[in-house]
Design a protein around this motif. Structure first.
Motif, mmCIF file in Angstrom:
data_model
loop_
_atom_site.group_PDB
_atom_site.id
_atom_site.type_symbol
_atom_site.label_atom_id
_atom_site.label_comp_id
_atom_site.label_asym_id
_atom_site.label_seq_id
_atom_site.Cartn_x
_atom_site.Cartn_y
_atom_site.Cartn_z
ATOM 1 N N HIS A 168 43.501 50.157 36.345
ATOM 2 C CA HIS A 168 44.191 48.966 36.033
ATOM 3 C C HIS A 168 45.365 49.775 34.686
ATOM 4 O O HIS A 168 44.865 50.505 33.817
ATOM 5 N N HIS B 22 37.697 43.564 43.571
ATOM 6 C CA HIS B 22 36.446 43.836 42.789
ATOM 7 C C HIS B 22 35.479 43.050 43.842
ATOM 8 O O HIS B 22 35.208 41.846 43.554
ATOM 9 N N ILE C 5 47.096 49.602 39.400
ATOM 10 C CA ILE C 5 46.937 48.182 39.393
ATOM 11 C C ILE C 5 47.384 47.495 38.746
ATOM 12 O O ILE C 5 47.474 47.665 37.392
ATOM 13 N N ASP D 266 42.420 40.985 43.912
ATOM 14 C CA ASP D 266 41.687 41.256 43.031
ATOM 15 C C ASP D 266 40.361 40.649 42.773
ATOM 16 O O ASP D 266 39.494 41.433 42.215
ATOM 17 N N HIS E 284 43.475 46.187 46.285
ATOM 18 C CA HIS E 284 42.574 45.904 44.875
ATOM 19 C C HIS E 284 41.797 44.645 44.787
ATOM 20 O O HIS E 284 42.187 43.576 44.803
#
Ligand SMILES: [Zn+2]
Length: 485
Positions: free
Chosen positions: A253, A96, A289, A341, A94
């Motif tokens: 999420h 971004h 997530i 993250d 996970h």
């Protein structure tokens, strides 16, 4: 108005030997890494010393005693593994990857203004080139830290997929891109729901398995979290059936913060896991997530449905969003992967640091020095990640027949030496800077701590100039409280 810069253009502006990838692939013969310590992560969790790994094209051909294998493969190319430790490539389940240009600008923020005032304006105002550059910087950091595969959950529909997947190919990393998809505004019309999903899958099919299979496209779903989020039952049914048809995963999420869990309870009268189960959004191809707020009932539902979970301890601690009851989740038999993250709430993509944080968080909370051990953390970062993405047959351990995704770590450094317990040193003493050389599918992508696919200095310079322009455009200031008045 300035003309948006395309992602392709910015990539072309970076110095890169376009023939490098072909050269590297053409050069691949049988490679033997000798005199290396191997943390195999096989069923017995064997740790072999003075061992050798034989790589043939993309796969691991053999793992065993150095002396025997150097005799057997006398003609193979050699790489001296003396003083190095081989581990399976780390899987960041996970992250971004498109947020790296905003590193440090999400500090001290609650998750709702964090999304409303930073993430949303960034997505709305950035050029496709910013997205590609941010992903590039993040992927380079991941490679340098031993991450060979990652899941980016919310790849924006406006992103430049051609340039983005092109960068993945040049760097040689495995990328699972979750194409962000939400139910369309308007009435719950089955045709609208089907069209929304069809539009997304058209893009997904175009790029799925591109770049020699390095790129995968998943559904980057959203479930309701705050008042006003749209929900169409038909939409979720369609995503579930299309994901099975395409053989791809779904990630979103889930039950992350106190408010989003309470919202589901207040609005629908059920816990988030029950809501997800009722909306066809749990199962063996689903990667949830966070889950910081899960209850014992929900842990049971996740275990029953074979749903996977990714844990991001650093971001959860930094943003104060709650604590996943990880020891209970693991004890219930739920597969858990680890993720960083991202640069806005971590603020790095270092999976070795994430492993350490997982141990520290849960040992502190449970007041138990072995609540989460170094061995468990390494399992989550390798085997757990591989299982979470449905590729445990190919990835996650160093065994014959698996893909040659492996990381050579140099522990002979002041902060990680001497080595009495190799797993302890890997998790508790090392960090991303210990990573020496990285192979993905047999292709060398990092050598002696240097990225091979792109010029680091060029990317850093682009990141400096574009991130400054971006911050000015967004009007976001750093949250530094100094100097005091
Ligand atoms: Zn996230």
């Amino acid at each position: 108005m300035p003309v948006p810069q395309s992602g392709v253009k910015i990539l072309q502006s970076l110095r890169y030997d376009y023939y490098r990838k072909q050269d590297l692939l053409a050069d691949v013969t049988v490679l033997l890494i000798d005199k290396v310590t191997v943390v195999t992560m096989d069923k017995q969790r064997r740790i072999l010393t003075d061992a050798a790994i034989v790589i043939d094209q993309q796969e691991i051909l053999s793992v065993g005693a150095s002396e025997a294998l150097t005799t057997q493969y006398a003609n193979a190319d050699r790489l001296d593994g003396n003083d190095l430790v081989a581990i399976p490539g780390l899987i960041d389940a996970h992250c971004h990857a498109d947020q790296s240009l905003l590193r440090g600008l999400g500090d001290k923020m609650h998750w709702i203004p964090f999304l409303d005032d930073v993430v949303e304006p960034y997505l709305a105002m950035r050029d496709p080139a910013d997205g590609v550059l941010a992903n590039t910087l993040a992927m380079m950091e991941m490679l340098r830290g031993g991450t060979t595969c990652f899941v980016s959950p919310n790849v924006d529909p406006r992103d430049d997929y051609e340039a983005l997947t092109g960068t993945v190919g040049r760097l040689g990393i495995r990328a699972i891109l979750g194409r962000f998809i939400v139910p369309a505004e308007g009435p719950d019309n089955p045709d609208t729901a089907r069209q929304t999903v069809a539009d997304a899958t058209a893009v997904m099919r175009q790029w799925h398995k591109s770049q020699d299979g390095l790129v995968s496209l998943w559904f980057g779903l959203m479930v309701p979290r705050v008042a006003g989020d749209t929900v169409h039952p038909e939409f979720y049914r369609e995503v579930a059936s299309e994901s099975v048809r395409m053989g791809v995963g779904i990630t979103y999420h889930f039950c992350s913060e106190i408010e989003d869990a309470e919202y589901i309870v207040d609005e629908y009268g059920v816990r988030p896991a029950e809501w997800s189960r009722d909306h066809h959004a749990l199962g063996e191809n689903v990667l949830l997530i966070n889950g910081c707020q899960v209850t014992p009932l929900e842990i049971e539902i996740l275990a029953e449905t074979g749903t996977h979970l990714v844990h991001s301890p650093v971001a959860n601690m930094k943003m104060g969003t709650g604590i996943l009851p990880l020891p209970d989740v693991l004890a219930a038999g739920v597969n858990v992967a680890l993720g960083t993250d991202g640069a806005l709430n971590n603020n790095s993509y270092d999976m070795i640091a994430e492993m350490k944080a997982a141990c520290l968080l849960h040992n502190a909370v449970r007041q138990n020095a072995s609540a989460i051990t170094a061995e468990t953390a390494l399992e989550m970062a390798t085997l757990g990640g591989a299982q979470a993405i449905g590729r445990e047959q190919e990835l996650g351990s160093i065994e014959p027949g698996k893909l040659a995704d492996l990381v050579l770590v140099d522990l002979k450094r002041i902060h990680s030496y001497p080595v009495h317990d190799v797993v302890s040193n890997l998790v508790f003493s090392a960090n991303g800077s210990n990573v020496h050389t990285v192979f993905i599918g047999g292709r060398k992508v990092v050598e002696g701590g240097r990225i091979l696919g792109l010029d680091e200095a060029d990317v850093l310079e682009q990141a400096r100039s574009r991130s400054e322009a971006l911050r000015a455009k967004l009007g976001i200031a750093a949250a530094n409280a100094w100097p005091v008045s």
